[in-house]
Write a protein that holds these residues in place. Sequence first.
Motif, PDB file in Angstrom:
ATOM      1  N   PRO A  71       0.815  -1.232   0.000  1.00 26.15           N
ATOM      2  CA  PRO A  71       0.000   0.000   0.000  1.00 26.15           C
ATOM      3  C   PRO A  71       0.838   1.267   0.000  1.00 26.15           C
ATOM      4  O   PRO A  71       0.496   2.255  -0.675  1.00 26.15           O
ATOM      5  N   ASP A  72       1.959   1.263   0.744  1.00 23.38           N
ATOM      6  CA  ASP A  72       2.811   2.454   0.778  1.00 23.38           C
ATOM      7  C   ASP A  72       3.423   2.733  -0.585  1.00 23.38           C
ATOM      8  O   ASP A  72       3.518   3.895  -1.012  1.00 23.38           O
ATOM      9  N   SER A  73       3.821   1.666  -1.283  1.00 23.60           N
ATOM     10  CA  SER A  73       4.428   1.857  -2.604  1.00 23.60           C
ATOM     11  C   SER A  73       3.405   2.401  -3.593  1.00 23.60           C
ATOM     12  O   SER A  73       3.715   3.317  -4.382  1.00 23.60           O
ATOM     13  N   LEU A  74       2.180   1.863  -3.572  1.00 26.05           N
ATOM     14  CA  LEU A  74       1.156   2.371  -4.490  1.00 26.05           C
ATOM     15  C   LEU A  74       0.760   3.807  -4.146  1.00 26.05           C
ATOM     16  O   LEU A  74       0.533   4.628  -5.042  1.00 26.05           O
ATOM     17  N   SER A  75       0.675   4.101  -2.863  1.00 24.35           N
ATOM     18  CA  SER A  75       0.334   5.466  -2.468  1.00 24.35           C
ATOM     19  C   SER A  75       1.410   6.446  -2.935  1.00 24.35           C
ATOM     20  O   SER A  75       1.098   7.534  -3.431  1.00 24.35           O
ATOM     21  N   ARG A  76       2.673   6.088  -2.795  1.00 23.86           N
ATOM     22  CA  ARG A  76       3.759   6.961  -3.252  1.00 23.86           C
ATOM     23  C   ARG A  76       3.799   7.033  -4.778  1.00 23.86           C
ATOM     24  O   ARG A  76       4.123   8.074  -5.357  1.00 23.86           O
ATOM     25  N   LEU A  77       3.426   5.920  -5.459  1.00 17.40           N
ATOM     26  CA  LEU A  77       3.466   5.878  -6.915  1.00 17.40           C
ATOM     27  C   LEU A  77       2.417   6.808  -7.529  1.00 17.40           C
ATOM     28  O   LEU A  77       2.679   7.487  -8.530  1.00 17.40           O
ATOM     29  N   PHE A  78       1.207   6.851  -6.919  1.00 16.24           N
ATOM     30  CA  PHE A  78       0.124   7.655  -7.485  1.00 16.24           C
ATOM     31  C   PHE A  78      -0.049   9.001  -6.783  1.00 16.24           C
ATOM     32  O   PHE A  78      -0.987   9.735  -7.096  1.00 16.24           O
TER      33      PHE A  78
END
Length: 281
Positions: A71-78
């Motif tokens: 979730p942290d990676s997707l949040s930072r990605l978008f």
Amino acid sequence: AATGRAAAAAGAAAASQSGASLAALAVKFAERQRSHHCLLVKEHQVREGADTAHPPRRTLFVLNVPPYCGPDSLSRLFSRCGHVQSVDICDKPGPGEKKDKLASKFFDHKTLKGFQVAYVVFRKPAAVQAAKALSQEGPLLISTESHPVKTGIRKWIASYEASIVDLKELKAEVDAYMQDYDKKMAEEEARAAEEEGVPDEEGWVKVTRKGRKPGLPRTEAANLRVLEKEKQKRARKELLNFYAWQHRETKREHIAQLRKKFEEDKQRIALMRAQRKFRPY
């Protein structure tokens, strides 16, 4: 990477057949990686009120999410597209419900394996269109120097350290759960007390255990008494015919009694027939 591209192609083919509009977003784990992975993104569209946790027009549905992408990676990605409110990763698509509180840290913890799906909820609807437009850019990096993603033995060590239970936190969570449970039970008892003896629309009165003679729970002493009685009854039944010859003698006595009764019945019937002779005078 080849598996990711194959899954992306299969997902795109299925989406084209179903009429859905999916965009392929290229991502790489790190800068040194040569091949890229494809995330399939689209706007999350459901009936009004069908999915309360993922509101339409503000939710981005992401397919083919690799296991190392959390979730942290997707949040930072978008986050470059707009403010991200929440990221939910699931093993398969399905309707979600709003959660009043966070999930337990110690109980009902499920580890997802393999490729998953994700729901990225933005604050504004324009961020969803901006996220879909990222497919026109080059591969995006999931793991960077400022925000590295742990893999391999580092991930195993971090998972092991996270699995160690803090007794104080566990006790605090259990106490909070029991307080909520006691509060709920008190509210249900108060509601049942208010509805007791009140007829419904058809005039029926609901009878519960808390009436004039409520059902008392069986105590341990009562259970022991019942078990003792059953044990004595079983012992008497077993001692009645303990030996095989006793069982045979009981059968013989029973047969002899039946034969004796049969002879007595024959004599009584013969006597009755003799007394029924024709006597005109």
